[in-house]
Design a protein around this motif. Sequence first.
Motif, PDB file in Angstrom:
ATOM      1  N   LEU A   1       0.797  -1.228   0.000  1.00  0.00           N
ATOM      2  CA  LEU A   1       0.000   0.000   0.000  1.00  0.00           C
ATOM      3  C   LEU A   1       0.832   1.282   0.000  1.00  0.00           C
ATOM      4  O   LEU A   1       0.320   2.350  -0.316  1.00  0.00           O
ATOM      5  N   ILE A   2       2.098   1.207   0.349  1.00  0.00           N
ATOM      6  CA  ILE A   2       2.854   2.408   0.692  1.00  0.00           C
ATOM      7  C   ILE A   2       3.064   3.381  -0.465  1.00  0.00           C
ATOM      8  O   ILE A   2       3.328   4.550  -0.226  1.00  0.00           O
ATOM      9  N   PHE A   3       2.950   2.928  -1.712  1.00  0.00           N
ATOM     10  CA  PHE A   3       3.145   3.833  -2.849  1.00  0.00           C
ATOM     11  C   PHE A   3       1.835   4.450  -3.343  1.00  0.00           C
ATOM     12  O   PHE A   3       1.841   5.244  -4.270  1.00  0.00           O
ATOM     13  N   GLN A   4       0.720   4.098  -2.700  1.00  0.00           N
ATOM     14  CA  GLN A   4      -0.564   4.666  -3.102  1.00  0.00           C
ATOM     15  C   GLN A   4      -0.681   6.105  -2.598  1.00  0.00           C
ATOM     16  O   GLN A   4      -0.247   6.432  -1.495  1.00  0.00           O
TER      17      GLN A   4
ATOM     18  N   GLY B   1       0.791  11.833   2.884  1.00  0.00           N
ATOM     19  CA  GLY B   1       0.856  10.525   2.251  1.00  0.00           C
ATOM     20  C   GLY B   1       1.189  10.609   0.776  1.00  0.00           C
ATOM     21  O   GLY B   1       0.798   9.748   0.001  1.00  0.00           O
ATOM     22  N   LEU B   2       1.922  11.640   0.374  1.00  0.00           N
ATOM     23  CA  LEU B   2       2.261  11.810  -1.041  1.00  0.00           C
ATOM     24  C   LEU B   2       3.728  11.511  -1.356  1.00  0.00           C
ATOM     25  O   LEU B   2       4.080  11.311  -2.504  1.00  0.00           O
TER      26      LEU B   2
ATOM     27  N   GLN C   1       6.472   7.655  -8.836  1.00  0.00           N
ATOM     28  CA  GLN C   1       6.190   8.252 -10.141  1.00  0.00           C
ATOM     29  C   GLN C   1       7.469   8.734 -10.835  1.00  0.00           C
ATOM     30  O   GLN C   1       7.632   8.553 -12.038  1.00  0.00           O
ATOM     31  N   VAL C   2       8.378   9.348 -10.079  1.00  0.00           N
ATOM     32  CA  VAL C   2       9.637   9.841 -10.654  1.00  0.00           C
ATOM     33  C   VAL C   2      10.488   8.673 -11.131  1.00  0.00           C
ATOM     34  O   VAL C   2      11.039   8.703 -12.237  1.00  0.00           O
ATOM     35  N   VAL C   3      10.578   7.633 -10.329  1.00  0.00           N
ATOM     36  CA  VAL C   3      11.366   6.455 -10.715  1.00  0.00           C
ATOM     37  C   VAL C   3      10.785   5.842 -11.986  1.00  0.00           C
ATOM     38  O   VAL C   3      11.522   5.522 -12.929  1.00  0.00           O
TER      39      VAL C   3
END
Length: 98
Positions: A30-33, A53-54, A61-63
């Motif tokens: 969940l951590i990348f949501q 939480g961003l 997204q950058v990766v």
Amino acid sequence: MDINTEEKDQHTVLKVRDNGLGISEKDIHLIFQKFERASAVKRNSRNGASGFGLGLNFVDQVVKAHEGRIYVTSMEEEFTEFSIYLSLTERNEQTENC
């Protein structure tokens, strides 16, 4: 916190490791949501979780925009380590064309 870089198999690998609270196996997916803070709130009972939480969503997204990959390894109550793989191939090709 430890931050290390290395070159491995045509990639630059950036590793960021902390000795914090860790992330449970059930929460790690969940951590990348965007806006995900539920697991952090549960773990930080004193003051709740700060932020919106961003942060990890932005990193993800950058990766991906750089055609990279990000992996997470974590053990609750011990550490969390993020490993970011970015390709060296594109950079080398651009340097050769200059």
